[in-house]
Design a protein around this motif. Structure first.
Motif, PDB file in Angstrom:
ATOM      1  N   LEU A   1      -2.721  -3.293   4.194  1.00  6.35           N
ATOM      2  CA  LEU A   1      -2.094  -3.988   5.314  1.00  6.35           C
ATOM      3  C   LEU A   1      -1.232  -5.159   4.844  1.00  6.35           C
ATOM      4  O   LEU A   1      -0.150  -5.405   5.389  1.00  6.35           O
ATOM      5  CB  LEU A   1      -3.166  -4.477   6.285  1.00  6.35           C
ATOM      6  N   THR A   2      -1.689  -5.881   3.830  1.00  8.85           N
ATOM      7  CA  THR A   2      -0.907  -7.007   3.336  1.00  8.85           C
ATOM      8  C   THR A   2       0.366  -6.546   2.634  1.00  8.85           C
ATOM      9  O   THR A   2       1.428  -7.160   2.778  1.00  8.85           O
ATOM     10  CB  THR A   2      -1.748  -7.872   2.381  1.00  8.85           C
ATOM     11  N   LEU A  22       5.431   0.768   6.952  1.00  6.60           N
ATOM     12  CA  LEU A  22       4.293   1.690   6.900  1.00  6.60           C
ATOM     13  C   LEU A  22       4.741   3.114   6.574  1.00  6.60           C
ATOM     14  O   LEU A  22       4.091   3.818   5.796  1.00  6.60           O
ATOM     15  CB  LEU A  22       3.551   1.663   8.235  1.00  6.60           C
ATOM     16  N   ALA A  78      -8.336  -1.861   2.665  1.00  7.12           N
ATOM     17  CA  ALA A  78      -7.599  -2.065   3.912  1.00  7.12           C
ATOM     18  C   ALA A  78      -6.764  -3.338   3.848  1.00  7.12           C
ATOM     19  O   ALA A  78      -5.601  -3.359   4.283  1.00  7.12           O
ATOM     20  CB  ALA A  78      -8.575  -2.123   5.086  1.00  7.12           C
TER      21      ALA A  78
END
Length: 291
Positions: A72-73, A112, A68
């Motif tokens: 996300l990073t 994303l 995760a």
């Protein structure tokens, strides 16, 4: 300032790619971020209830957290790359007003969507270099998925080998007498154990994160069975059979190597082999809610 922010985003992405590389594909190094997350989850488990510790969730949840954080990073890094160039560097669908969709949340949305290779197309790169960067992020997303699968396929077989060795030691502990050990069959048994211990040592080098997994039942818990291998070695060193003594020497060296790796990477005790194994058992015993 625009390009400074862009370079900052690129640095975030490169840092995660480096961490993925050292965690999964470079067998002599380990990712700093993934190691930090796994260690943090392991230490947190020691502060929770005995039932939670006994469930053995520290390792699996640690892996989930690492993936995760990676995802996300990376998404945040690419968003930082995109944001300074919105809206002029992007094309928008007819239903969107560019000036109203040029904030950091929109940049994160584009990142994303691209990372997940969804390709919705309502906001798409239009500038020449951004049209190259977009597919590069999609490739990073594919690499992240591949890395996650490779990590899982590497760690769980390593755990199975570790638990199989522990179970074999449990069988030896309950079924091998001194007379049986002082024979050619005993030498073969010790050779097999030495080979298995060497494999486990390599597993800890290549998949250091496997240390943070709880092994469950005592019979498949290497921290609780490895001390028996050390006592078996001392017993075999006094054998009258030369092959048994030679095999015992090989097993002792394999155990010394394993203890050195455990101490260097995780325990940091500076103790003897027996002391390191005792600390290894105690550390994992704490996670099982036992003294």
């Amino acid at each position: 300032m625009t390009w400074l922010v862009t370079l900052l985003g690129a640095a975030l992405v490169m840092a995660i790619l480096r961490d993925m590389f050292h965690t999964i594909w470079h067998p002599t190094r380990h990712g700093g971020l993934s190691r930090l997350v796994m260690t943090g989850m392991w230490r947190l488990s020691s502060r929770l209830s005995a039932r939670w510790r006994a469930a053995g969730l520290a390792g699996p949840l640690g892996m989930v957290c690492v993936v995760a954080v990676w995802a996300l990073t990376v998404a945040l890094g690419w968003a930082v790359v995109y944001w300074p160039h919105m809206p002029e560097g992007f094309s928008y669908s007819s239903g969107l007003v560019p000036a109203e969709h040029a904030g950091p949340d929109d940049a994160l949305y584009v990142s994303l969507v691209t990372l997940a290779t969804l390709g919705l197309g309502d906001i798409a790169p239009a500038a020449g270099w951004l049209r190259v960067v977009g597919p590069m992020e999609a490739l990073v997303g594919f690499a992240l998925l591949s890395a996650t699968v490779a990590w899982i396929l590497g760690i769980y077989p390593a755990l199975a080998r570790r638990r199989a060795l522990a179970l074999r030691l449990a069988h030896v502990r309950g079924g091998v007498t001194s007379q049986a050990l002082d024979s050619q069959g005993g030498a073969a048994l010790l050779n097999g154990l030495a080979s298995a211990v060497s494999v486990i040592t390599v597993d800890f080098l290549q998949y250091a994160e496997s240390y943070y997994f709880y092994d469950g039942d005592e019979n498949i818990s290497l921290p609780r069975q490895i001390l028996h291998a050390a006592s078996l070695t001392e017993q075999a060193m006094n054998s009258h059979h030369p092959d048994v003594r030679l095999s015992a020497t090989m097993l002792r060296r394999a155990l010394d190597d394993l203890a050195a790796i455990l101490d260097e990477l995780f325990l940091h005790t500076g103790a003897t082999t027996a002391g390191v194994f005792a600390s290894y058992a105690l550390a994992h015993g704490d996670r099982m809610g036992r003294p």
